[in-house]
Design a protein around this motif. Structure first.
Motif, PDB file in Angstrom:
ATOM      1  N   VAL A 160     129.565  20.560  57.799  1.00 11.76           N
ATOM      2  CA  VAL A 160     128.809  21.185  56.695  1.00 11.76           C
ATOM      3  C   VAL A 160     129.139  20.526  55.358  1.00 11.76           C
ATOM      4  O   VAL A 160     128.795  21.039  54.299  1.00 11.76           O
ATOM      5  CB  VAL A 160     129.104  22.705  56.611  1.00 11.76           C
ATOM      6  N   ALA A 161     129.803  19.381  55.413  1.00 15.43           N
ATOM      7  CA  ALA A 161     130.292  18.724  54.195  1.00 15.43           C
ATOM      8  C   ALA A 161     129.175  18.354  53.231  1.00 15.43           C
ATOM      9  O   ALA A 161     129.388  18.309  52.013  1.00 15.43           O
ATOM     10  CB  ALA A 161     131.106  17.481  54.567  1.00 15.43           C
ATOM     11  N   LEU A 199     132.351  30.654  45.086  1.00 12.95           N
ATOM     12  CA  LEU A 199     132.628  29.902  46.313  1.00 12.95           C
ATOM     13  C   LEU A 199     132.415  30.748  47.570  1.00 12.95           C
ATOM     14  O   LEU A 199     132.114  30.218  48.635  1.00 12.95           O
ATOM     15  CB  LEU A 199     134.071  29.382  46.299  1.00 12.95           C
ATOM     16  N   VAL A 200     132.567  32.062  47.427  1.00 12.36           N
ATOM     17  CA  VAL A 200     132.494  32.952  48.587  1.00 12.36           C
ATOM     18  C   VAL A 200     131.649  34.178  48.260  1.00 12.36           C
ATOM     19  O   VAL A 200     131.814  34.790  47.203  1.00 12.36           O
ATOM     20  CB  VAL A 200     133.901  33.442  49.009  1.00 12.36           C
ATOM     21  N   THR A 201     130.765  34.528  49.177  1.00 12.77           N
ATOM     22  CA  THR A 201     130.136  35.848  49.168  1.00 12.77           C
ATOM     23  C   THR A 201     130.418  36.478  50.521  1.00 12.77           C
ATOM     24  O   THR A 201     130.179  35.860  51.563  1.00 12.77           O
ATOM     25  CB  THR A 201     128.616  35.765  48.943  1.00 12.77           C
ATOM     26  N   LYS A 214     133.778  23.925  49.669  1.00 11.85           N
ATOM     27  CA  LYS A 214     135.001  23.757  48.869  1.00 11.85           C
ATOM     28  C   LYS A 214     136.100  24.735  49.263  1.00 11.85           C
ATOM     29  O   LYS A 214     137.258  24.563  48.859  1.00 11.85           O
ATOM     30  CB  LYS A 214     134.665  23.921  47.389  1.00 11.85           C
ATOM     31  N   VAL A 215     135.764  25.767  50.046  1.00  9.37           N
ATOM     32  CA  VAL A 215     136.800  26.714  50.470  1.00  9.37           C
ATOM     33  C   VAL A 215     137.844  26.020  51.333  1.00  9.37           C
ATOM     34  O   VAL A 215     138.960  26.523  51.496  1.00  9.37           O
ATOM     35  CB  VAL A 215     136.208  27.917  51.229  1.00  9.37           C
ATOM     36  N   GLY A 216     137.506  24.858  51.887  1.00  9.40           N
ATOM     37  CA  GLY A 216     138.461  24.111  52.691  1.00  9.40           C
ATOM     38  C   GLY A 216     139.717  23.741  51.922  1.00  9.40           C
ATOM     39  O   GLY A 216     140.788  23.553  52.514  1.00  9.40           O
ATOM     40  N   GLU A 217     139.612  23.665  50.589  1.00  6.96           N
ATOM     41  CA  GLU A 217     140.772  23.334  49.756  1.00  6.96           C
ATOM     42  C   GLU A 217     141.823  24.443  49.781  1.00  6.96           C
ATOM     43  O   GLU A 217     142.976  24.229  49.399  1.00  6.96           O
ATOM     44  CB  GLU A 217     140.321  23.087  48.316  1.00  6.96           C
ATOM     45  N   TYR A 218     141.437  25.637  50.238  1.00 10.81           N
ATOM     46  CA  TYR A 218     142.341  26.783  50.266  1.00 10.81           C
ATOM     47  C   TYR A 218     142.952  27.005  51.646  1.00 10.81           C
ATOM     48  O   TYR A 218     143.745  27.926  51.825  1.00 10.81           O
ATOM     49  CB  TYR A 218     141.588  28.045  49.840  1.00 10.81           C
TER      50      TYR A 218
END
Length: 258
Positions: free
Chosen positions: A117-118, A149-151, A196-200
């Motif tokens: 999904v990048a 970033l998140v819902t 971008k949640v992958g950074e967490y």
């Protein structure tokens, strides 16, 4: 838009069924609950799925590898080694199945599929064991308006027991069949996420709902789409029977497709 579905857990509280199949393959009305979840997304035009496999993932692979055959009328020409298809009622789905590890946690599974999904600005993400009549189109629109970033989809689960209304003379006036619980909102899944949640997420041992989601919430990067309609996770045999009864009586609220 893609939808990522977690489908690799053990489902130990449904061991009567999950000893031979992964939890998302437990059937409601003769179809895996995973199929029901996908039908909800498909009703809103989301037909590109990524399934995070783990425990007994081969069962899910077998189901989709043979789905077209099982959904079609066909002639098998044994002499010439040919299949002739006459009619099929298959959904227009593209299903990518990724082995994300037998013991990988939810965050780790999510991180493993991020390369798929990048190139997307956002994607849907949910659990493979719960259904609801969530309006996916409105959920996505809400996420885009919020620009976070998140819902997540916030739900109010029903109480475990029926309620009573009692007057001052200790007389019961009404019975309420499983009313809303204590009024709290809970995370019901049905996320929309930025890659971008992958950074967490650190590694396979990361639980999405703890470290990453908690950090994102503290930073103010999580929005809640409040859903007051139907939602039911399938954690126990009783939950499965509730869903089965709704389906068999034609009263399944999550059946938002024609």
């Amino acid at each position: 838009m893609k939808a990522v579905i977690l489908a690799g857990g053990l489902g130990s509280r449904l061991s009567e069924e999950t000893s031979i199949k992964p939890k998302p393959m437990v059937e409601i009305g003769g179809k895996p609950i995973l199929w029901h979840i996908m039908k909800v997304y498909s009703a809103f035009g989301v037909n590109d799925f990524i399934i995070c496999l783990g425990y007994k993932g081969h069962v899910i692979k077998d189901f989709f590898a043979n789905y077209f055959i099982y959904s079609s009328d066909l002639t098998v020409d044994l002499e010439h080694n040919r299949l002739e298809f006459h009619r099929n009622i298959c959904e227009p789905w593209r299903v990518t199945m990724i082995d994300t590890g037998a013991s990988t946690m939810t965050g780790g599974r999510l991180k493993r599929i991020l390369p798929y999904v990048a190139d997307d600005e956002e994607f849907c993400f949910t659990y493979g064991d719960g259904v609801g009549d969530v309006n996916i189109s409105k959920l996505i629109e809400f996420h885009r308006r919020q620009k976070e970033l998140v819902t997540l989809t916030a739900m109010q689960p029903t109480g475990k027991f029926g309620g009573l209304e009692i007057d001052g003379n200790s007389r019961v006036h009404t019975f309420t069949e499983k009313p809303r619980g204590d009024g709290r909102w809970v995370n019901g899944g049905f996320f929309v996420l930025s890659p971008k949640v992958g950074e967490y997420i650190e590694d396979d041992s990361t639980i999405w709902e703890r470290g990453p989601l908690e950090r994102l919430a503290v930073e103010g990067r999580v929005s809640a789409f409040q859903h007051t309609g139907f939602w039911q996770p399938m954690d126990t045999v009783h939950d499965k029977q509730v869903l089965e009864d709704l389906w068999s009586t034609g009263k399944a609220p999550w059946k938002v497709w024609l």
